[in-house]
Design a protein around this motif. Structure first.
Motif, PDB file in Angstrom:
ATOM      1  N   SER A 103      32.934 -40.269  -1.147  1.00 31.08           N
ATOM      2  CA  SER A 103      32.127 -40.916  -0.317  1.00 31.08           C
ATOM      3  C   SER A 103      32.983 -41.225   0.823  1.00 31.08           C
ATOM      4  O   SER A 103      34.061 -40.879   1.080  1.00 31.08           O
ATOM      5  CB  SER A 103      32.056 -42.477  -1.115  1.00 31.08           C
ATOM      6  N   GLY A 104      32.270 -41.755   1.948  1.00 30.39           N
ATOM      7  CA  GLY A 104      32.881 -41.929   3.347  1.00 30.39           C
ATOM      8  C   GLY A 104      32.079 -41.383   4.454  1.00 30.39           C
ATOM      9  O   GLY A 104      30.890 -40.996   4.045  1.00 30.39           O
ATOM     10  N   PRO A 105      32.479 -41.272   5.610  1.00 33.05           N
ATOM     11  CA  PRO A 105      31.962 -41.089   6.831  1.00 33.05           C
ATOM     12  C   PRO A 105      31.150 -39.624   6.683  1.00 33.05           C
ATOM     13  O   PRO A 105      31.999 -38.785   6.143  1.00 33.05           O
ATOM     14  CB  PRO A 105      32.809 -41.005   7.851  1.00 33.05           C
ATOM     15  N   GLY A 106      29.949 -39.439   7.236  1.00 31.56           N
ATOM     16  CA  GLY A 106      29.314 -38.110   7.351  1.00 31.56           C
ATOM     17  C   GLY A 106      29.778 -37.306   8.603  1.00 31.56           C
ATOM     18  O   GLY A 106      30.940 -37.776   9.152  1.00 31.56           O
ATOM     19  N   PRO A 107      28.821 -36.670   9.362  1.00 28.56           N
ATOM     20  CA  PRO A 107      29.362 -35.973  10.657  1.00 28.56           C
ATOM     21  C   PRO A 107      29.463 -36.926  11.581  1.00 28.56           C
ATOM     22  O   PRO A 107      28.940 -37.983  11.955  1.00 28.56           O
ATOM     23  CB  PRO A 107      28.225 -35.007  10.937  1.00 28.56           C
ATOM     24  N   VAL A 108      30.766 -36.647  12.394  1.00 28.78           N
ATOM     25  CA  VAL A 108      31.049 -37.210  13.453  1.00 28.78           C
ATOM     26  C   VAL A 108      31.170 -36.191  14.730  1.00 28.78           C
ATOM     27  O   VAL A 108      31.063 -34.971  14.634  1.00 28.78           O
ATOM     28  CB  VAL A 108      32.487 -38.076  13.467  1.00 28.78           C
ATOM     29  N   ASP A 109      31.230 -36.770  15.973  1.00 33.16           N
ATOM     30  CA  ASP A 109      31.217 -35.890  17.095  1.00 33.16           C
ATOM     31  C   ASP A 109      32.477 -34.829  16.942  1.00 33.16           C
ATOM     32  O   ASP A 109      33.633 -35.002  16.412  1.00 33.16           O
ATOM     33  CB  ASP A 109      31.850 -36.792  18.336  1.00 33.16           C
ATOM     34  N   GLY A 110      31.960 -33.462  17.243  1.00 32.72           N
ATOM     35  CA  GLY A 110      32.886 -32.422  16.922  1.00 32.72           C
ATOM     36  C   GLY A 110      32.654 -31.604  15.761  1.00 32.72           C
ATOM     37  O   GLY A 110      33.005 -30.390  15.694  1.00 32.72           O
ATOM     38  N   ASP A 111      32.142 -32.391  14.720  1.00 39.78           N
ATOM     39  CA  ASP A 111      31.711 -31.496  13.519  1.00 39.78           C
ATOM     40  C   ASP A 111      30.489 -30.698  13.793  1.00 39.78           C
ATOM     41  O   ASP A 111      29.500 -31.047  14.575  1.00 39.78           O
ATOM     42  CB  ASP A 111      31.409 -32.540  12.275  1.00 39.78           C
ATOM     43  N   THR A 112      30.627 -29.400  13.461  1.00 38.10           N
ATOM     44  CA  THR A 112      29.665 -28.379  13.827  1.00 38.10           C
ATOM     45  C   THR A 112      28.831 -27.944  12.402  1.00 38.10           C
ATOM     46  O   THR A 112      29.310 -27.902  11.532  1.00 38.10           O
ATOM     47  CB  THR A 112      30.391 -27.131  14.450  1.00 38.10           C
ATOM     48  N   GLN A 113      27.682 -27.819  12.763  1.00 41.91           N
ATOM     49  CA  GLN A 113      26.566 -27.427  11.569  1.00 41.91           C
ATOM     50  C   GLN A 113      26.914 -26.006  11.138  1.00 41.91           C
ATOM     51  O   GLN A 113      27.289 -24.986  11.763  1.00 41.91           O
ATOM     52  CB  GLN A 113      25.061 -27.130  12.089  1.00 41.91           C
ATOM     53  N   ILE A 114      26.823 -25.427   9.775  1.00 41.83           N
ATOM     54  CA  ILE A 114      27.170 -24.283   9.254  1.00 41.83           C
ATOM     55  C   ILE A 114      25.904 -23.524   9.289  1.00 41.83           C
ATOM     56  O   ILE A 114      24.927 -24.063   8.402  1.00 41.83           O
ATOM     57  CB  ILE A 114      27.763 -24.507   7.857  1.00 41.83           C
ATOM     58  N   GLN A 115      25.574 -22.301   9.682  1.00 39.26           N
ATOM     59  CA  GLN A 115      24.341 -21.694   9.662  1.00 39.26           C
ATOM     60  C   GLN A 115      22.998 -22.595  10.072  1.00 39.26           C
ATOM     61  O   GLN A 115      22.154 -22.310   9.631  1.00 39.26           O
ATOM     62  CB  GLN A 115      24.122 -21.006   8.249  1.00 39.26           C
TER      63      GLN A 115
END
Length: 508
Positions: A103-115
């Motif tokens: 559990s915890g935070p999902g995507p934040v600024d800087g995280d990038t999508q895979i495919q």
């Protein structure tokens, strides 16, 4: 929906497509893996199928989650994949794949999508923060996600070395920003910040977990020091030859200094016709078209001939750093753009080799200087000194020429023959340095340098014209190893035989 599809995920289908898949499962045309997943493949093919389609499956079953912990640190190729961002923690077993969701935070600024899917790979800043997290259920190793202190430290140093200290400092600021976005625990934020600061040398750090980290925190390049220690250890027991100086007095000393400068500059790409170079060095006729290159010839020549510098070895290890500054300032005096006598402020690179970081130059030279008197004066100390200067590369330019001057000064200080590296020997010389730098192989370096010292000492330097003529007949001025081999001057009428490096030497 394509009928030839191997894998069907409800998350990728609309309601009518989902009903169509369900009818095919009931009809026995498809296998149900679990709720929401069906395939045309039999049971035995499920693990490799899930491995190939891992990103699709993770995005479908765990949308808006982020690859985390060990999986972010090493990549998602392992059988167990760690994700973060769920509303509650759970473990899911799939064919050939285990998913551990926190559990915890999902995507934040800087995280990038895979495919392009709703599955994210963390930014470097987030990956590093995750790496400081303790592993859950540490009583059960199969669920361990903990990154060791040694692994984290090694990764940080690797990032710093590959990106440079300025970019690493920016990453440190980014870590602070991401930590605030994710509301990371204060202790973890501070641990990572202190560690990055220690690697940058901007603050006293915690006790480091690796020798490399300890070196960085104390201001020297630990892997380079390991290499210097290895070379010093081999040189102590190598049983190197003691060949007397063959050009101790003028005119031989002056003639030797000219040829030493001519060939040393050639190695660095400063090429002159031999007659023009002779006029520059011996008559002071600076070429109007190549003023700076002319001064490069003069810079090496003057130190190779001047009694104050020719035999100035390192007698005080504390003076090693300052001696290098003085030599460089004199040698490069005509090239103000390279900051003569000032250590580099930007990293320098040659091919695949990145030399010592600017911040670590002084500390590394001081540590390396302590080794100088651990080896015998003469060739052993000369080879160690030359490699130290070459490997640290402390200045913006002129490092190779400086390294060879330092080597030859150590030889002259011991009354031993100086070394000339002729044009045809350039590649062997550079290759043996690369072998030592990249593979820690000392033998090629020691063999090549002892061989070329014997070759150099086989000439008489009393008559410059005669020496140049003989060196030409020995192919010293040639460039192509395909067309030529380096010959030795015939000191007798004995037949020549090939040596191991492709040159020829008299028998006996």
């Amino acid at each position: 929906m394509r009928q030839t599809e191997l894998l069907y995920l409800n998350a990728e289908l609309d309601r009518s497509q989902q009903r169509a898949v369900e009818r095919r499962v009931v009809a026995g045309e498809l296998y149900r893996v679990r709720s929401g997943i069906a395939t045309t493949q039999p049971l035995a093919e499920w693990p490799p199928l899930f491995k190939r389609e891992k990103a699709r499956i993770l995005a479908a079953l765990f949308p808006k989650t982020v690859v985390a912990y060990r999986s972010a640190f090493d990549g998602i190729g392992a059988q167990t994949v760690y994700l973060a961002g769920g509303s509650y923690a759970r473990v899911m077993e799939l064919p050939g794949l285990k998913v551990v969701l926190s559990s915890g935070p999902g995507p934040v600024d800087g995280d990038t999508q895979i495919q392009g899917r709703e599955l994210y790979f963390p930014s470097t800043a987030r990956m590093l923060l995750d790496a400081t997290a303790p592993g859950p259920r540490e009583d059960d190793p199969q669920y361990s996600r903990k990154i060791s202190a040694e692994e984290l430290e090694g990764r940080l140093i690797s990032i710093c070395d590959s990106r440079g200290e300025h970019a690493f400092g920016q990453l440190r600021e980014r870590v602070r920003t991401v930590a605030a976005q994710m509301n990371s625990p204060k202790a973890r934020r501070e641990e990572l910040d202190h560690l990055m600061g220690a690697i940058l040398g901007t603050r006293p750090g915690p006790k480091m977990a690796t020798s490399q980290g300890t070196g960085r925190a104390q201001g020297y390049d630990a892997p380079r020091m390991d290499l210097f220690h290895k070379l010093a250890g081999v040189l102590k027991v190598a049983g190197l030859p003691h060949i007397a100086d063959v050009a101790r007095a003028s005119p031989a000393k002056t003639n030797f200094a000219f040829l030493e400068s001519y060939f040393s500059n050639f190695i660095e790409g400063t090429e002159f016709e031999i007659g023009e170079a002779r006029a520059i060095a011996l008559e002071g006729k600076i070429s109007e078209l190549r003023t700076q290159d002319s001064h490069d010839i003069k810079g090496v020549f003057d130190q190779a001939r001047d009694p104050a510098w020719r035999a100035r070895g390192i007698t005080d290890i504390r003076a090693f750093e300052e001696t290098l500054r003085e030599r460089h300032a004199l040698m490069m005096a005509a090239r103000s753009e390279v900051l003569p006598g000032e250590f580099k402020t930007l990293r320098n690179v040659a091919g695949n080799t990145t030399f010592v970081e600017p911040r670590l130059v002084v500390g590394t030279l001081r540590e390396a200087g302590l080794l100088m008197h651990d080896v015998d004066a003469g060739l052993a100390r000369a080879l160690l000194a030359m490699f130290i200067v070459s490997e640290v590369h402390p200045f913006n330019d002129g490092n190779g020429r400086l390294a060879r001057l330092v080597m030859n000064s150590e030889l002259s200080a011991a009354g031993e023959a100086r070394i000339i590296v002729p044009s045809l020997y350039r590649e062997q010389y550079l290759d043996c340095l690369r072998e030592l730098t990249r593979s820690a192989r000392t033998e090629p370096y020691i063999d090549a340098m002892t061989n070329i010292q014997r070759w150099t000492a086989a000439f008489s330097f009393e008559d410059l014209d005669a020496t140049i003529d003989l060196m030409k007949r020995c192919n010293a001025f040639e460039k192509s190893l395909v067309k030529h081999q380096l010959l030795w001057p015939r000191q007798s009428d004995e037949p020549q035989e090939a040596t191991t490096d492709g040159s020829t030497a008299p028998r006996g």
